[in-house]
Design a protein around this motif. Sequence first.
Motif, short mmCIF file in Angstrom:
data_model
loop_
_atom_site.label_atom_id
_atom_site.label_comp_id
_atom_site.label_asym_id
_atom_site.label_seq_id
_atom_site.Cartn_x
_atom_site.Cartn_y
_atom_site.Cartn_z
N THR A 28 -5.62 -9.26 -0.67
CA THR A 28 -4.57 -8.56 0.05
C THR A 28 -5.01 -7.13 0.30
O THR A 28 -5.90 -6.62 -0.39
CB THR A 28 -3.24 -8.60 -0.72
OG1 THR A 28 -2.19 -8.11 0.12
CG2 THR A 28 -3.29 -7.81 -1.99
N VAL A 30 -3.96 -3.29 0.15
CA VAL A 30 -3.01 -2.37 -0.47
C VAL A 30 -3.51 -0.96 -0.20
O VAL A 30 -4.64 -0.61 -0.58
CB VAL A 30 -2.88 -2.62 -1.98
CG1 VAL A 30 -1.95 -1.60 -2.62
CG2 VAL A 30 -2.41 -4.03 -2.26
N ASP A 31 -2.69 -0.16 0.46
CA ASP A 31 -3.05 1.22 0.81
C ASP A 31 -4.39 1.28 1.53
O ASP A 31 -5.23 2.15 1.27
CB ASP A 31 -3.09 2.10 -0.45
CG ASP A 31 -1.73 2.22 -1.13
OD1 ASP A 31 -0.71 2.21 -0.40
OD2 ASP A 31 -1.69 2.30 -2.36
N ARG A 58 6.31 -9.41 3.75
CA ARG A 58 5.40 -9.08 4.84
C ARG A 58 4.00 -8.71 4.38
O ARG A 58 3.16 -8.39 5.21
CB ARG A 58 5.98 -7.94 5.65
CG ARG A 58 7.27 -8.31 6.33
CD ARG A 58 7.78 -7.19 7.16
NE ARG A 58 9.04 -7.59 7.77
CZ ARG A 58 9.65 -6.92 8.69
NH1 ARG A 58 9.13 -5.81 9.14
NH2 ARG A 58 10.78 -7.35 9.18
N GLN A 59 3.76 -8.71 3.11
CA GLN A 59 2.43 -8.39 2.60
C GLN A 59 1.41 -9.34 3.23
O GLN A 59 1.62 -10.54 3.27
CB GLN A 59 2.39 -8.53 1.07
CG GLN A 59 1.08 -8.17 0.44
CD GLN A 59 0.80 -6.68 0.51
OE1 GLN A 59 1.70 -5.87 0.37
NE2 GLN A 59 -0.45 -6.34 0.71
N ALA A 60 0.30 -8.80 3.73
CA ALA A 60 -0.74 -9.60 4.39
C ALA A 60 -1.78 -10.07 3.38
O ALA A 60 -2.22 -9.29 2.53
CB ALA A 60 -1.41 -8.78 5.49
N TYR A 61 -2.15 -11.34 3.48
CA TYR A 61 -3.14 -11.96 2.60
C TYR A 61 -4.21 -12.64 3.44
O TYR A 61 -3.96 -13.02 4.59
CB TYR A 61 -2.50 -13.02 1.71
CG TYR A 61 -1.50 -12.47 0.73
CD1 TYR A 61 -1.89 -12.10 -0.55
CD2 TYR A 61 -0.16 -12.35 1.07
CE1 TYR A 61 -0.96 -11.60 -1.45
CE2 TYR A 61 0.77 -11.86 0.17
CZ TYR A 61 0.35 -11.48 -1.08
OH TYR A 61 1.26 -10.99 -1.97
N TYR A 78 -5.54 -13.17 8.46
CA TYR A 78 -4.49 -12.67 7.57
C TYR A 78 -3.20 -13.42 7.84
O TYR A 78 -2.91 -13.79 8.97
CB TYR A 78 -4.28 -11.16 7.76
CG TYR A 78 -5.31 -10.33 7.03
CD1 TYR A 78 -5.10 -9.98 5.70
CD2 TYR A 78 -6.48 -9.94 7.65
CE1 TYR A 78 -6.04 -9.22 5.02
CE2 TYR A 78 -7.43 -9.19 6.97
CZ TYR A 78 -7.20 -8.83 5.66
OH TYR A 78 -8.13 -8.10 4.98
N SER A 80 1.14 -14.01 6.20
CA SER A 80 2.22 -13.56 5.32
C SER A 80 3.33 -14.59 5.37
O SER A 80 3.29 -15.53 6.16
CB SER A 80 2.73 -12.17 5.74
OG SER A 80 3.35 -12.24 6.99
#
Length: 82
Positions: A28, A30-31, A58-61, A78, A80
């Motif tokens: 994922t 992050v920042d 909504r976090q993209a993986y 990606y 989500s």
Amino acid sequence: MEYYDGGDKFEVCDTKADGYGVTGKLQTAVDGRIQDVFTIDDGGDSGCDWKTYDIIGRQAYQMIVNWHGNDLWYNSVYFSES
């Protein structure tokens, strides 16, 4: 490596009897930095290895997979939950 939305199951399968296994990772962002969420290895045994992880919001993986016979990693797009 496959993702099954029903149950949020991730599965990696070594399908060739070539002496090499496979590694799959869920990552994922992050920042603005890519982070590994988990790693699954398969090879040397029958069947596939799997892990559940709850994909929410909504976090993209992305999934990435490597066959141990080379140094290449192959990635999915990606995705989500929303």
